[in-house]
Design an enzyme around this catalytic site. Structure first.
Site, PDB file in Angstrom:
ATOM      1  CG  ASP A   1      72.061 -13.626 -66.473  1.00 32.48           C
ATOM      2  OD1 ASP A   1      73.443 -14.414 -66.840  1.00 32.48           O
ATOM      3  OD2 ASP A   1      71.880 -13.089 -65.911  1.00 32.48           O
ATOM      4  CG  HIS A   2      73.018 -15.725 -63.082  1.00 35.02           C
ATOM      5  ND1 HIS A   2      74.464 -15.619 -61.976  1.00 35.02           N
ATOM      6  CD2 HIS A   2      73.433 -14.212 -63.460  1.00 35.02           C
ATOM      7  CE1 HIS A   2      75.266 -14.974 -62.789  1.00 35.02           C
ATOM      8  NE2 HIS A   2      74.509 -14.044 -62.903  1.00 35.02           N
TER       9      HIS A   2
ATOM     10  CG  HIS B   1      78.114 -12.482 -64.586  1.00 34.27           C
ATOM     11  ND1 HIS B   1      76.404 -13.010 -64.903  1.00 34.27           N
ATOM     12  CD2 HIS B   1      78.580 -13.296 -65.824  1.00 34.27           C
ATOM     13  CE1 HIS B   1      76.556 -14.048 -65.288  1.00 34.27           C
ATOM     14  NE2 HIS B   1      78.133 -13.710 -66.145  1.00 34.27           N
ATOM     15  N   GLY B   2      77.789  -8.656 -64.083  1.00 31.83           N
ATOM     16  CA  GLY B   2      77.531  -7.681 -62.812  1.00 31.83           C
ATOM     17  C   GLY B   2      78.338  -5.942 -63.551  1.00 31.83           C
TER      18      GLY B   2
ATOM     19  CB  THR C   1      72.118  -2.969 -63.526  1.00 33.55           C
ATOM     20  OG1 THR C   1      71.763  -3.657 -62.384  1.00 33.55           O
ATOM     21  CG2 THR C   1      71.729  -1.399 -62.573  1.00 33.55           C
TER      22      THR C   1
ATOM     23  CB  SER D   1      75.319  -2.085 -64.531  1.00 35.29           C
ATOM     24  OG  SER D   1      74.753  -3.075 -65.399  1.00 35.29           O
TER      25      SER D   1
ATOM     26  N   GLY E   1      73.970  -5.247 -59.976  1.00 35.13           N
ATOM     27  CA  GLY E   1      73.229  -4.573 -59.338  1.00 35.13           C
ATOM     28  C   GLY E   1      74.253  -3.290 -59.728  1.00 35.13           C
TER      29      GLY E   1
HETATM   30  P1  13P Z   1      74.155  -6.206 -64.299  1.00 38.12           P
HETATM   31  O1  13P Z   1      72.747  -5.829 -63.004  1.00 38.12           O
HETATM   32  O2  13P Z   1      75.027  -5.425 -62.808  1.00 38.12           O
HETATM   33  O3  13P Z   1      74.726  -5.375 -65.466  1.00 38.12           O
HETATM   34  O4  13P Z   1      74.343  -7.259 -63.903  1.00 38.12           O
HETATM   35  C1  13P Z   1      74.311  -7.769 -65.246  1.00 38.12           C
HETATM   36  C2  13P Z   1      74.668  -9.718 -64.825  1.00 38.12           C
HETATM   37  O5  13P Z   1      75.452  -9.404 -64.815  1.00 38.12           O
HETATM   38  C3  13P Z   1      73.804 -10.038 -65.024  1.00 38.12           C
HETATM   39  O6  13P Z   1      74.104 -12.058 -65.847  1.00 38.12           O
HETATM   40  O1  G3H Z   2      71.705 -11.860 -62.927  1.00 46.21           O
HETATM   41  C1  G3H Z   2      71.854 -10.871 -62.262  1.00 46.21           C
HETATM   42  C2  G3H Z   2      70.519 -10.574 -62.901  1.00 46.21           C
HETATM   43  O2  G3H Z   2      71.008  -8.689 -63.228  1.00 46.21           O
HETATM   44  C3  G3H Z   2      69.358 -10.504 -61.596  1.00 46.21           C
HETATM   45  O3  G3H Z   2      68.175 -10.366 -61.987  1.00 46.21           O
HETATM   46  O4  G3H Z   2      66.932  -9.982 -60.619  1.00 46.21           O
HETATM   47  O5  G3H Z   2      65.792 -10.379 -63.124  1.00 46.21           O
HETATM   48  O6  G3H Z   2      67.106 -11.903 -61.439  1.00 46.21           O
HETATM   49  P1  G3H Z   2      67.060 -10.520 -61.595  1.00 46.21           P
HETATM   50 ZN    ZN Z   3      75.549 -12.124 -63.416  1.00 42.63          ZN
END
Ligand code: 13P
Ligand code: G3H
Ligand code: ZN
Length: 285
Positions: free
Chosen positions: A82-83, A208-209, A233, A211, A181
């Site tokens: 991821d990322h 993404h994001g 999250t 949650s 987050g």
């Molecule tokens: P959330 O933590 O907001 O669910 O995002 C997860 C995410 O996008 C991981 O790449």
């Molecule tokens: O990329 C999205 C994740 O929710 C961030 O997680 O804080 O473990 O890198 P991390």
């Molecule tokens: Zn992400």
């Protein structure tokens, strides 16, 4: 089952108009929760490792844990970076058996992002590893974003078309108003932008994001072409809240299994519920 790449899972989801859940793992219990939930829902699943998870546990641990977990269930499991932060990190993940990677070049210029993504694809495609890239800035939980800022941060549909044509990437993460987050308010997604992007590209789209985004908004995004939904999250929240409740309820508790077991159960429930919202339940075969 052994690990599978993400491409086939996403193509099927695209045809079937549902989304595959991509759940972030941060420890053994969360890896177990993800496969347990997927097996209970007869759903394919993506387990992903963030930069934070890699810093905490290391690529080798995560890869090994996930392979064992995947072997114990009868549903397809992909292991995804991821990322991904660099070409070197992608290669490290490939070496330890990840079946899929994201290379996140969103902080670079469009042309640099394209060049980096192409380099990654060239290196891993022959290994059967799928590649996700990101266009636009997803960022952290920000307050309201102005219209001008939206245009600067969110994914531009014409750029998305150009990016996909140039790279041939397997999945594209877009910015349409979600953030990583916890949200302060209710996120407002730019569905019009998503529609325009979808009209221009056929590539599986990643949200993404996710949650804290209301279920109906997630489902609307899926109906408009999103077929991978990332959740981290909400799992962490359920896990830690349960552990905290147990510890607060019994200050004498000293057995980690009595804390982490119920935390794992809580994570299973959140993941099962998300899988159903994404319409991925029953789609394992
Ligand atoms: P959330 O933590 O907001 O669910 O995002 C997860 C995410 O996008 C991981 O790449
Ligand atoms: O990329 C999205 C994740 O929710 C961030 O997680 O804080 O473990 O890198 P991390
Ligand atoms: Zn992400």
């Amino acid at each position: 089952m052994s690990l599978v790449p993400m491409t086939e899972l996403l193509k099927k989801a695209q045809q079937g108009r549902y989304a595959v859940g991509a759940f972030n793992c941060n420890n053994m219990e969360i890896v177990q929760a993800i496969v347990t939930a997927a097996a209970a829902e007869k759903s394919p699943v993506i387990i992903q490792a963030s930069q934070g998870a890699i810093k905490y546990a290391g690529v080798e641990y995560i890869a090994t844990l996930t392979k064992i977990a995947a072997d114990q269930v009868n549903v397809p499991v992909a292991l995804h970076l991821d990322h991904g932060s660099s070409f070197a990190q992608v290669m490290q993940c490939a070496r330890y058996g990840f079946s899929s990677v994201m290379i996140d070049g969103s902080k670079f210029s469009l042309e640099e992002n394209i060049a980096l993504t192409k380099k990654v694809i060239e290196a891993v495609r022959l290994l059967g590893i799928s590649v996700e890239a990101e266009l636009g800035k997803i960022g952290g939980t920000e307050d309201d974003v102005s219209v001008d800022e939206r245009d600067a941060l969110f994914t531009d549909p014409a750029e998305a078309e150009h990016f996909v044509k140039e790279t041939g990437v397997d999945a594209l993460a877009i910015a349409i108003g979600t953030a990583h987050g916890q949200y302060k308010g209710v996120p407002k997604l730019d569905f019009e932008r998503l529609k325009k992007i979808r009209q221009r590209i056929d590539t599986p789209i990643v949200l993404h994001g996710s949650s804290g985004v209301p279920d109906e908004a997630i489902q609307e995004a899926i109906s408009l072409g999103v077929c991978k939904v990332n959740i981290d999250t909400n799992i962490r929240e359920a896990f830690v809240k349960t552990a905290r409740k147990i510890l607060e309820g019994n200050l004498q508790e000293i057995d980690p299994r009595n804390v982490l077991g119920p935390a794992r159960d809580a994570a299973v429930e959140v993941i099962r519920q998300k899988i159903r919202v994404f319409g991925c339940n029953g789609k394992a075969s």
